[in-house]
Every structure is written in C-alpha cells, then in structure tokens.
Design an enzyme around this catalytic site. Sequence first.
Site, PDB file in Angstrom:
ATOM      1  N   LYS A 176      -5.172   8.715   5.971  1.00  0.00           N
ATOM      2  CA  LYS A 176      -4.876   9.365   4.699  1.00  0.00           C
ATOM      3  C   LYS A 176      -5.004   8.358   3.566  1.00  0.00           C
ATOM      4  O   LYS A 176      -4.167   7.491   3.385  1.00  0.00           O
ATOM      5  CB  LYS A 176      -3.473   9.965   4.665  1.00  0.00           C
ATOM      6  CG  LYS A 176      -3.361  10.958   3.504  1.00  0.00           C
ATOM      7  CD  LYS A 176      -1.971  11.162   2.958  1.00  0.00           C
ATOM      8  CE  LYS A 176      -1.495  10.097   2.044  1.00  0.00           C
ATOM      9  NZ  LYS A 176      -2.249   9.955   0.777  1.00  0.00           N
ATOM     10  N   SER A 230       4.376   1.039  -1.036  1.00  0.00           N
ATOM     11  CA  SER A 230       5.619   0.577  -1.653  1.00  0.00           C
ATOM     12  C   SER A 230       6.720   0.405  -0.609  1.00  0.00           C
ATOM     13  O   SER A 230       6.747   1.088   0.417  1.00  0.00           O
ATOM     14  CB  SER A 230       6.070   1.589  -2.708  1.00  0.00           C
ATOM     15  OG  SER A 230       6.319   2.844  -2.109  1.00  0.00           O
ATOM     16  N   THR A 231       7.633  -0.481  -0.895  1.00  0.00           N
ATOM     17  CA  THR A 231       8.782  -0.699  -0.012  1.00  0.00           C
ATOM     18  C   THR A 231       9.625   0.569   0.071  1.00  0.00           C
ATOM     19  O   THR A 231      10.130   0.930   1.141  1.00  0.00           O
ATOM     20  CB  THR A 231       9.613  -1.896  -0.515  1.00  0.00           C
ATOM     21  OG1 THR A 231       8.816  -3.081  -0.359  1.00  0.00           O
ATOM     22  CG2 THR A 231      10.897  -2.071   0.269  1.00  0.00           C
ATOM     23  N   GLU A 232       9.718   1.272  -1.045  1.00  0.00           N
ATOM     24  CA  GLU A 232      10.499   2.518  -1.080  1.00  0.00           C
ATOM     25  C   GLU A 232       9.974   3.532  -0.048  1.00  0.00           C
ATOM     26  O   GLU A 232      10.735   4.052   0.778  1.00  0.00           O
ATOM     27  CB  GLU A 232      10.371   3.071  -2.505  1.00  0.00           C
ATOM     28  CG  GLU A 232      11.124   4.324  -2.796  1.00  0.00           C
ATOM     29  CD  GLU A 232      10.625   4.966  -4.094  1.00  0.00           C
ATOM     30  OE1 GLU A 232       9.757   4.383  -4.795  1.00  0.00           O
ATOM     31  OE2 GLU A 232      11.099   6.070  -4.399  1.00  0.00           O
ATOM     32  N   GLU A 251       3.317  -2.691   5.766  1.00  0.00           N
ATOM     33  CA  GLU A 251       2.916  -3.802   4.891  1.00  0.00           C
ATOM     34  C   GLU A 251       3.284  -3.370   3.482  1.00  0.00           C
ATOM     35  O   GLU A 251       2.664  -2.477   2.921  1.00  0.00           O
ATOM     36  CB  GLU A 251       1.416  -4.080   5.064  1.00  0.00           C
ATOM     37  CG  GLU A 251       1.052  -5.491   4.691  1.00  0.00           C
ATOM     38  CD  GLU A 251       0.628  -5.613   3.254  1.00  0.00           C
ATOM     39  OE1 GLU A 251       1.523  -5.827   2.409  1.00  0.00           O
ATOM     40  OE2 GLU A 251      -0.559  -5.479   2.967  1.00  0.00           O
ATOM     41  N   GLU A 382       8.992  -5.955  -8.089  1.00  0.00           N
ATOM     42  CA  GLU A 382       7.530  -5.927  -8.055  1.00  0.00           C
ATOM     43  C   GLU A 382       7.016  -5.098  -9.241  1.00  0.00           C
ATOM     44  O   GLU A 382       7.403  -3.952  -9.425  1.00  0.00           O
ATOM     45  CB  GLU A 382       7.054  -5.301  -6.742  1.00  0.00           C
ATOM     46  CG  GLU A 382       5.534  -5.241  -6.664  1.00  0.00           C
ATOM     47  CD  GLU A 382       5.021  -4.806  -5.295  1.00  0.00           C
ATOM     48  OE1 GLU A 382       5.364  -3.705  -4.848  1.00  0.00           O
ATOM     49  OE2 GLU A 382       4.277  -5.597  -4.680  1.00  0.00           O
TER      50      GLU A 382
HETATM   51  P1  NAI Z   1       3.245   4.669  -2.499  1.00  0.00           P
HETATM   52  O1  NAI Z   1       3.933   3.810  -1.499  1.00  0.00           O
HETATM   53  O2  NAI Z   1       3.923   5.906  -2.953  1.00  0.00           O
HETATM   54  O3  NAI Z   1       1.792   5.093  -1.952  1.00  0.00           O
HETATM   55  C1  NAI Z   1       1.081   4.457  -0.915  1.00  0.00           C
HETATM   56  C2  NAI Z   1       0.530   5.490   0.055  1.00  0.00           C
HETATM   57  O4  NAI Z   1       1.630   6.170   0.657  1.00  0.00           O
HETATM   58  C3  NAI Z   1      -0.323   6.584  -0.587  1.00  0.00           C
HETATM   59  O5  NAI Z   1      -1.353   6.953   0.307  1.00  0.00           O
HETATM   60  C4  NAI Z   1       0.655   7.734  -0.741  1.00  0.00           C
HETATM   61  O6  NAI Z   1       0.045   8.999  -0.785  1.00  0.00           O
HETATM   62  C5  NAI Z   1       1.486   7.575   0.511  1.00  0.00           C
HETATM   63  N1  NAI Z   1       2.825   8.175   0.448  1.00  0.00           N
HETATM   64  C6  NAI Z   1       3.624   8.330  -0.634  1.00  0.00           C
HETATM   65  N2  NAI Z   1       4.777   8.939  -0.282  1.00  0.00           N
HETATM   66  C7  NAI Z   1       4.715   9.166   1.047  1.00  0.00           C
HETATM   67  C8  NAI Z   1       5.593   9.748   2.003  1.00  0.00           C
HETATM   68  N3  NAI Z   1       6.782  10.220   1.635  1.00  0.00           N
HETATM   69  N4  NAI Z   1       5.204   9.808   3.293  1.00  0.00           N
HETATM   70  C9  NAI Z   1       4.012   9.304   3.676  1.00  0.00           C
HETATM   71  N5  NAI Z   1       3.139   8.757   2.825  1.00  0.00           N
HETATM   72  C10 NAI Z   1       3.475   8.679   1.525  1.00  0.00           C
HETATM   73  O7  NAI Z   1       2.901   3.757  -3.744  1.00  0.00           O
HETATM   74  P2  NAI Z   1       2.569   4.225  -5.244  1.00  0.00           P
HETATM   75  O8  NAI Z   1       3.557   5.277  -5.671  1.00  0.00           O
HETATM   76  O9  NAI Z   1       1.139   4.527  -5.330  1.00  0.00           O
HETATM   77  O10 NAI Z   1       2.866   2.894  -6.065  1.00  0.00           O
HETATM   78  C11 NAI Z   1       4.200   2.537  -6.419  1.00  0.00           C
HETATM   79  C12 NAI Z   1       4.419   1.059  -6.281  1.00  0.00           C
HETATM   80  O11 NAI Z   1       4.282   0.690  -4.905  1.00  0.00           O
HETATM   81  C13 NAI Z   1       3.433   0.161  -6.997  1.00  0.00           C
HETATM   82  O12 NAI Z   1       3.767  -0.005  -8.352  1.00  0.00           O
HETATM   83  C14 NAI Z   1       3.569  -1.096  -6.219  1.00  0.00           C
HETATM   84  O13 NAI Z   1       4.712  -1.808  -6.656  1.00  0.00           O
HETATM   85  C15 NAI Z   1       3.815  -0.634  -4.807  1.00  0.00           C
HETATM   86  N6  NAI Z   1       2.553  -0.644  -4.002  1.00  0.00           N
HETATM   87  C16 NAI Z   1       2.355  -1.664  -3.114  1.00  0.00           C
HETATM   88  C17 NAI Z   1       1.165  -1.753  -2.415  1.00  0.00           C
HETATM   89  C18 NAI Z   1       0.899  -2.834  -1.455  1.00  0.00           C
HETATM   90  O14 NAI Z   1      -0.249  -3.213  -1.269  1.00  0.00           O
HETATM   91  N7  NAI Z   1       1.888  -3.355  -0.755  1.00  0.00           N
HETATM   92  C19 NAI Z   1       0.085  -0.780  -2.615  1.00  0.00           C
HETATM   93  C20 NAI Z   1       0.420   0.294  -3.528  1.00  0.00           C
HETATM   94  C21 NAI Z   1       1.607   0.319  -4.194  1.00  0.00           C
HETATM   95 MG    MG Z   2       4.675   6.783  -4.698  1.00  0.00          MG
END
Ligand code: NAI
Ligand code: MG
Length: 478
Positions: A176, A230-232, A251, A382
């Site tokens: 995904k 994200s860590t969240e 990660e 972050e």
């Molecule tokens: P996110 O963690 O929400 O998204 C990353 C992936 O997880 C996307 O494919 C998203 O569709 C999916 N996702 C979101 N909620 C989910 C859930 N409940 N269950 C399963 N999959 C889910 O990150 P977002 O909202 O795009 O960015 C927020 C912050 O996260 C950024 O500002 C950054 O600080 C951090 N981040 C860190 C990354 C890294 O490389 N470690 C990459 C992207 C974001």
């Molecule tokens: Mg998100």
Amino acid sequence: MLIDGEWTESRDGKWLEVVNPANEQRIAEVPAGTATDIDRAVKAARRAFDTGPWSRMRPSERQRLLLRLADLIEENAQTMAEIESIDNGKSVQMALAVDVALTIDFLRYMAGWATKIEGSTVDVSVPYAMQGEFFAYTRREPVGVVAAIVPWNFPLLVAAWKLGPALATGCTVVLKPAEQTPLSALFLGELILAAGFPQGVVNIVTGDGPNAGAPLTQHPMVHKISFTGSTEVGKLIGKTAMENMTRVTLELGGKSPVVVLDDCDPAAAAAGAANAIFFNHGQVCCAGSRLYVQRKMFDRVVADVAQIASSMPLGHGLDPNAQMGPLVSREQMDRVCGYIDIGRSEGAQLVTGGGRAGEKGYFVKPTVFAGDRQDMRIVQEEIFGPVLVAMPYDDLDEVAGWVNDTPYGLGASIWSNNLSRVQRLIPKIKAGTVWVNCHSMLDSSVPFGGFKQSGFGREMGRASLDAYLESKSVFMAI
Ligand code: NAI
Ligand code: MG
C-alpha cells in the site's frame, strides 16, 4: 490497482486525487481502496503463497525474477525518476541518482540472497533420552503474506526495501503506497508483471491510511507487516499486529543529531550539516535536524549553513536549476510552517528562512534556528521539513547526553578527525546508525533501522531477511 495479476478499480468506485506539489495541479486519480479491495488482495496473495506457481518456485527462479525486475527498472529509470519527481516534488536528477539507483542496486543485492537462505544442522545431546539417537536441523521458511505500508518521502525506494526481502525469501505481498504518492508503485506494478512474477505474488492497493492501511494491518491472513512512517501510526500498527500475532517491523520517525567537534574543518562540517537537513527537503527519517557545534566553532558553522540555505534555488523538480523542490503536500507544508512558528514563539533565534516561499506550490524556505534549550519543541519533535535547529555545547559528555535526549534513535553523525574522540562517542550514542564525517549514507548491504521510538527491526543487509523468515526446528530420531 493491481490485484491478482489484474488492473482493477476500487469495488466501492471511489477515487483519490494525486497532486503535483510544485504547482498544485491535479495530475492523476487513483482508486481509493477500501477493506473490500484489501480483502481481495490479501486472499490473492494468500492463494499465490499457498498453492500458486510461486510456492513451487526454486530459489534460483526467484533470484532470476528479481534480477529481471531490476533490469526493467533500469531500462525505465528516467521515466520512474520523472514520475517520482512530479508526484513527490523531488528533483528528477536526485530521484535518478538516489531513489531509482538505490532501488535497482537493492533488488539485485536481494536477488542474491534468494539462493543463500540457510538453516543449520545441530549435534544434539537430549540428556533425558540417553538411549536414543537424534539428529536436528533448522530450516528457514517464508513467513507468508506481507503487508508493506510505505510513506511518501521515498515512495519507490521504500517499497523496494520491503519487496526485495519479501520476494527473495518466497513471501507474497500486498503493497500500500502512500495516498500522496501512489504513482511510482503503480508503474512498478507494470514492471513486476512484465518481469513474469506469477499473479497474486505482488498486489498493489492504493488508498489512504484509515480505509486501506488499517484493514490491511488487521487482516488475519497477513503474517507480517512492514511499515515505514510516523511513530504515531507505527504504535497503532504495533498494537493491531499483536491482536493476530502478526510479525511486525516498524521504521519510524527520527530527530537525528549532527555533532561537530572543534577539531574538524568547519567549512566541510557546515556543508555536511546543510546536506544532512536539506536533502529531500528535510523529508528524510534520518535527516540531521539538530546541529550541535562545539562553542568556539558555533558562529562560523551556523553562518556557513545559513549561507548555503539562503542561496539554495527553489523550484519544480523537473527544473534542472532547482536545488530544492516543494514539500509533498499542503498538509506537510502547513505542519512544517507550524513548527517554524512554534520555534519563534519558544524564543529560538531565526537565522535564515522562516516560512512558506511563494504562493503557488508547497515550497518552504530552508530555515535555520539557533536554539538554547533542549526542551524546546523544535529540538524534541520531528518536523520532517527543511528546518534545522543549532545549539552550542562545551564538552563531549554534555553533548552525548543531549544527543540521546529525544524519544528517537535513528541516526547520528559526528564530524571530527580525532579518532579517539570519535571512538569514545560512538558507543554512547543510542541510534541505529552512526555516520562519521558523512550523514544519511545508506547501502543495500548495511542494516538500517531505529533504537527507541524510531521503531524496531532492520531494513537492508542480511539482517533484513530475518523479518521475512520463520525458523523451523526439526528433530529426527534415527
Ligand atoms: P503516516 O504514518 O500517517 O503515513 C505513512 C503510511 O502509513 C501511509 O501509507 C499511510 O497511508 C499509512 N497509514 C496512515 N494511517 C494508517 C493506519 N491507521 N493504518 C495503516 N496505515 C496507515 O505519515 P503522514 O501522516 O504521511 O506524515 C506525518 C508525519 O510522519 C511526518 O510529518 C513525519 O514526521 C512522519 N513520517 C515519517 C516517515 C519516515 O520515513 N519515517 C515517512 C513519512 C512520514
Ligand atoms: Mg498520517
């Protein structure tokens, strides 16, 4: 979307807009996948794993398919880089040199592992059965259906980090991509079919987190989740995974420090520090977002970083003169600008940058703050954008404490030419990777991942295979 070897829309008939972040124009629509689509994809992956031709393939055939896929990506490298550029905002040269090149290299590296997966034979004692004779061995078996959830900062590369070990070990995958950047994964899907992977081995479901990501992580036929983001959300997924005992690697975020010691060349350290934070517009999990400089060099290094930041031309990723593109989305731009406001209100001194650039496209000026307190939010949290906070320090013990004083532990870099000072610092740093006189260097053969709230598990290198393999012990009375 690609499900069971066929291109398909979402069963619910919904679509997601894909926007070019450099000009805010809609460039495509992709299906907004939901639980129904996820269920179809997971069942296809499960069939392919249990009974499809994939389940009978020899390791050398898996190796050959991975090599063929790498060749096809190489043949289409320019197209893939351009897709990544208009979808994510990064420069096309950077996408070619980093994202696409590393993807090709990594798939070739992982292809090699397909034929080198080994258990061991064990000479056992069994002290309570002295009259018997036994032979024991271990075998490594693919874990099963892998849920690969990928973020938007390196869409193709992070997908490859999950597909590579999954396919080398004989797993099947539901991928995904992030809702902001689904295009390179879909193009990759075409190449996966062209390479000859049997139907259902790789399924690609586009959609957002709550409607597609969450049902994927909850599906009882998924055996392993590999998540980058994200860590969240990582914590949510960790809890969900435990419900079904689904294997999981995470990660997650980072707040990686760049530590400059006063014996090094300040100009080289400043150039390195600027690259550590501004590469990929700061949207890098291991971005060097905290800069600690030993006091006598502090003003010089910060001035040099600010000079680099303020002279960096911003522009569309397809513009060869642009050194920095837009952030990926309006949401991310607002989030980063929100942190810049927080920095100001916390009393950090704004050295350069400080907000949005222009009115069209999600551009943020490369920004440098000088801070003076570890407990500032811009030091602890972050930001994931081109925002650096610099702080002076006096001695190495003091800075070692500060380096570890965030919830994260992904990477850290040390800038010094004094070996004994460097060697004394390395063991004190709680981070998955320590770089010396460089930052964010990655290689297919070197494991990458986090300590603390940066997650667990490692990607790349031999270590990454473990997450995709179960170990089975066999005892035989002879
Ligand atoms: P996110 O963690 O929400 O998204 C990353 C992936 O997880 C996307 O494919 C998203 O569709 C999916 N996702 C979101 N909620 C989910 C859930 N409940 N269950 C399963 N999959 C889910 O990150 P977002 O909202 O795009 O960015 C927020 C912050 O996260 C950024 O500002 C950054 O600080 C951090 N981040 C860190 C990354 C890294 O490389 N470690 C990459 C992207 C974001
Ligand atoms: Mg998100």
